[in-house]
Write an enzyme that holds these catalytic residues in place. Structure first.
Site, PDB file in Angstrom:
ATOM      1  N   HIS A  72      10.822  34.092 -17.030  1.00 14.40           N
ATOM      2  CA  HIS A  72      10.454  34.177 -18.448  1.00 14.40           C
ATOM      3  C   HIS A  72       8.950  34.446 -18.603  1.00 14.40           C
ATOM      4  CE1 HIS A  72       9.975  29.513 -18.588  1.00 14.40           C
ATOM      5  NE2 HIS A  72       8.845  30.071 -18.274  1.00 14.40           N
ATOM      6  N   TYR A 108       5.782  21.753 -14.685  1.00 11.51           N
ATOM      7  CA  TYR A 108       6.453  20.463 -14.835  1.00 11.51           C
ATOM      8  C   TYR A 108       5.806  19.417 -13.962  1.00 11.51           C
ATOM      9  CZ  TYR A 108       9.514  22.910 -17.819  1.00 11.51           C
ATOM     10  OH  TYR A 108       9.963  23.644 -18.860  1.00 11.51           O
ATOM     11  N   ARG A 121      -5.459  37.762 -24.794  1.00 10.95           N
ATOM     12  CA  ARG A 121      -6.174  36.713 -24.062  1.00 10.95           C
ATOM     13  C   ARG A 121      -7.063  37.346 -22.995  1.00 10.95           C
ATOM     14  NH1 ARG A 121      -1.515  34.136 -20.106  1.00 10.95           N
ATOM     15  NH2 ARG A 121      -3.240  32.891 -19.354  1.00 10.95           N
ATOM     16  N   SER A 179       6.290   6.667 -21.137  1.00  7.49           N
ATOM     17  CA  SER A 179       7.525   5.882 -21.193  1.00  7.49           C
ATOM     18  C   SER A 179       7.260   4.419 -20.863  1.00  7.49           C
ATOM     19  CB  SER A 179       8.568   6.441 -20.232  1.00  7.49           C
ATOM     20  OG  SER A 179       8.881   7.754 -20.576  1.00  7.49           O
ATOM     21  N   THR A 238      14.445  17.904 -22.643  1.00 11.15           N
ATOM     22  CA  THR A 238      13.154  17.533 -23.227  1.00 11.15           C
ATOM     23  C   THR A 238      13.370  16.879 -24.582  1.00 11.15           C
ATOM     24  OG1 THR A 238      12.326  19.514 -22.155  1.00 11.15           O
ATOM     25  CG2 THR A 238      10.821  18.381 -23.619  1.00 11.15           C
ATOM     26  N   ASP A 254       0.876  -1.179   0.000  1.00 11.19           N
ATOM     27  CA  ASP A 254       0.000   0.000   0.000  1.00 11.19           C
ATOM     28  C   ASP A 254       0.904   1.217   0.000  1.00 11.19           C
ATOM     29  OD1 ASP A 254      -2.052   1.984   0.571  1.00 11.19           O
ATOM     30  OD2 ASP A 254      -3.282   0.300   1.243  1.00 11.19           O
TER      31      ASP A 254
END
Lengths: 182, 544
Positions: free
Chosen positions: B309, B264, B457, B275, B335, B112
């Protein structure tokens, strides 16, 4: 059971990390101020400047003045001249005028900012109304001086700079004291 | 050997192991079983996905044509804000925690999670948190309307009254995420079966370990950030108020110090899941396992030094712009390693395209497009043009929808047979994929163009010249949105019946989770699998 103890120790460490990062969030506040001071970021100017400079008669810099009211601020507020031309190193004075048109005493705080921001570190105020708060009685008008020196080391490509003040109403935060009854 | 810390419950896993789950509603309220909690997380996340999605439908309906026709700008602002908050904190993050709950113990041979009771608490904080958040929509003055990034002073001085509820909601979900992360990290570090060394762990476990650390590092900063807002609003401090000597730009620094690692957090577990999935359907071991681990760790590290940024236009010095620009571009390297590894895994594989694989392949391609627009945005001088336009919206929807959400769909289809014991309907699954794929691209690709042409936006109205692209976007969004109801149907159908699934329904699949029967029994690995079993089932993704 050793596994339980291991888990407990690991969780404790992770909790310490959580608390430390929560503290780090708050530590960003002074870190940010120090960074702004050190790199002249954001047009933030330092406090009162102590010191004297020899003026550089060869060079001229245009200093423009801006006065803005923050939202909901009703005072009239502005400089006596839009612009002066100064020699770096010379001490110059400019008067800003504020007027309280309301029927209530009010407190205001002016926040300075210098553009371009890389010039901020070279703009020294020896005397400024922004170092204190202003209390104006109903209908009162006040002349507020700022005395400044543009540093001789101002980067050569900066030929004019702008000193902008934003005036905030902080009556709610710092109510005008005592003199309220005329 | 029990994972339970509480001494009264020591051995619980062994004695209780013949019993199934408790009956009735209280099973779900009181459960400490990782599979039950994982299921609840996944359902909660799906409910939030539909709620946040319906808000997106309101946004796209309003933007179907120029001019104001359906909602008022005030309500439009609340919709954009709540859509962002709900999708980020309510849909994507809980979905990954749910996947971690289900799969991490089964992948590492643990009975568990390490802290089962805390696990229950961290789930049940979420309905409370989102109940609080959504209730603000019905309050006088409306809900949060300051954008999901809640920049001060919009969210302090000019915020609606309900902002305090928003702050507490963020506190609650922050506590929930932190506890969830601590639990996952403790499980991975302490409960691995003997022989399951760190470098033998499936990548989903690796990416979650790193995500767990990211969460532990940045969620407290977010909590600090909203606490400062709370103090500014109610206790007279001026962290973000220039009038009192604070600085609104400080807010952006604190927020994005959390916010960038957060993006991230929303993508790394998806990296891990695909993967596992791509090797299974390419019938080849994952190419470059070790480099995948290091690439994930590098991305996590770099995520801490690129936050500004997001703030190129607020007036940071040139050296700062250059540093953050290059640091951001550096992220393309790890990446890129990942993308090339996935491509190399597929290269010369015996590929078949069942639904999980379709979503995974689309993930690789479309996430890369999102990565490229990210590189464009990273160029500081160009960013002044793109900032706050629909180009940014296109960029982050390309990394979040076909990135995070396709990763979640791929995982759901891949592990549904293990969860339910039935195969899902492959035809409907493929239909779901193609409808989502087409809808999503129709919705978000034109946003690149209107953004480059200057459409801002977060505005309910726009210039006539953007009308055609916006209509296409809206049609695509409606298509994508409606298709998700098909996904709901597919999942329910799969739970209720279907072809019984084998213990390992996918030929190429590897990992301990496929060594237990389908559906996975209520308790798995009460005694840890031994090394021999591990090797026999070839869990080492690097095997030759």
């Amino acid at each position: 059971m050793t596994e339980d103890r291991q888990t407990r120790r690991l969780v404790l460490r992770l909790c310490v990390l959580v608390v430390a990062m929560f503290g780090f969030g708050f530590a960003l506040v002074p870190i940010y101020d120090v960074m702004c001071q050190a790199f002249g970021i954001n047009g933030k100017t330092a406090g009162a400047y102590q010191g004297d400079q020899v003026q550089d008669a060869e060079r001229q810099v245009r200093v423009q003045f801006l006065a803005t009211n923050a939202a909901d601020m009703v005072w009239t507020f502005g400089p006596q001249a839009d612009e002066v031309t100064v020699h770096p190193g010379a001490s110059t004075q400019m008067i800003f005028v504020a007027y309280n048109p309301t029927d209530k005493p009010m407190t205001a705080q002016a926040i300075p900012s210098v553009a371009p921001s890389k010039a901020a570190a070279y703009f020294h105020k020896t005397e400024c109304f922004c170092f204190t708060q202003q209390v104006l009685q109903p209908g009162e008008r006040i002349e507020m001086p700022v005395r400044f020196i543009v540093d001789r080391d101002l980067p050569a490509d900066v030929r004019h700079l702008t000193l902008a003040y934003t005036l905030f109403d902080i009556t709610a935060r710092k109510p005008p004291v005592a003199q309220a009854t005329p | 050997m029990s994972a339970v810390i509480d001494p009264h419950h020591a051995g619980h896993g062994l004695t209780d192991h013949h019993h199934g789950p408790a009956k009735g509603l209280m099973r779900w309220v009181l459960t400490t079983n990782h599979k039950d909690i994982g299921t609840m997380y996944l359902w909660f996340s799906f409910a939030m996905f539909l709620l946040g999605g319906s808000m997106a439908m309101v946004i796209r309906a309003e933007l179907f044509q120029p001019g104001l026709q359906i909602v008022q700008p005030e309500f439009f602002n609340q919709m954009t804000t709540m859509h962002g908050l709900i999708m980020v904190f309510g849909a994507v993050m809980p979905a990954f925690v749910g996947l971690a709950n289900w799969m991490v113990p089964m992948m590492i041979g643990a009975p568990d999670m390490a802290l089962p009771r805390m696990n229950n608490f961290s789930f049940w904080l979420l309905p409370a948190s989102f109940g609080l958040l959504v209730s603000t929509l019905f309050m006088e003055g409306g809900g949060p309307n300051f954008g999901w990034t809640f920049y001060a002073p919009l969210s302090t001085t000019y915020a609606p009254e309900s902002v305090t509820f928003f702050i507490f909601a963020i506190h609650l979900l922050g506590i929930s995420s932190i506890m969830g992360a601590i639990n996952v990290v403790a499980t991975i570090l302490n409960l691995r079966a003997p022989g399951m060394t760190l470098m033998k762990m499936p990548l989903f476990v690796w990416t979650w370990l790193i995500t767990g650390f990211l969460l532990i590092a940045v969620m407290p900063v977010l909590a600090g950030c909203v606490t400062m807002m709370l103090m500014d609003i109610h206790f007279g401090t001026s962290f973000f108020s220039a009038a009192g000597g604070g600085d609104p730009v400080l807010f952006q620094h604190v927020f994005w110090f959390f916010g960038h690692p957060e993006v991230y957090i929303m993508i790394l577990p998806a990296f891990g899941a695909v993967s596992s999935i791509i090797p299974a359907f390419a019938r080849k071991p994952l190419f470059g396992y070790t480099s995948m681990v290091y690439a994930t760790a590098s991305i996590a590290f770099l995520s801490f030094i690129v936050w500004a940024h997001h703030m190129f236009t607020v007036g940071i010095p040139l050296t700062g712009e250059l540093f953050f620009m290059y640091a951001t571009m550096l992220i393309a390297v790890p990446t890129g390693v990942k993308v090339f590894n996935w491509a190399s895994t597929m290269w010369q594989g015996s590929m078949t395209f069942e639904t999980p694989m379709l979503f995974s392949v689309a993930f690789v391609i479309l996430f890369t497009i999102g990565g490229f627009s990210g590189l464009m945005l990273a160029i500081a001088p160009a960013d002044f043009q793109y900032h706050d336009t629909y180009f940014v919206v296109a960029h982050f929807h390309y990394v979040l929808v076909p990135g995070a959400i396709f990763g979640i769909f791929a995982s759901a289809y891949y592990w549904l047979p293990k969860w339910t014991g039935h195969m899902y309907d492959e035809t409907l699954g493929k239909l779901h994929f193609w409808m989502s794929f087409v809808g999503m691209n129709l919705a978000f690709f034109p946003m690149h163009f209107v953004g480059l042409a200057g459409m801002p936006r977060r505005i309910p109205d726009y210039n006539m010249m953007f009308a055609n692209f916006n209509m296409v976007s809206s049609i695509g969004a409606f298509m994508f949105g409606a298709t998700q109801l098909l996904f709901l149907f597919i999942v329910i159908k799969c739970i209720r019946g279907g072809t019984p699934a084998a213990a390992k329904p996918w030929d190429g699949a590897e990992g301990l989770e496929w060594t237990v029967p389908s559906p996975a029994p209520y308790h798995t690995f009460s005694t840890p699998p031994d090394m021999a079993t591990l090797e026999a089932h070839r869990t080492d993704p690097r095997h030759d």
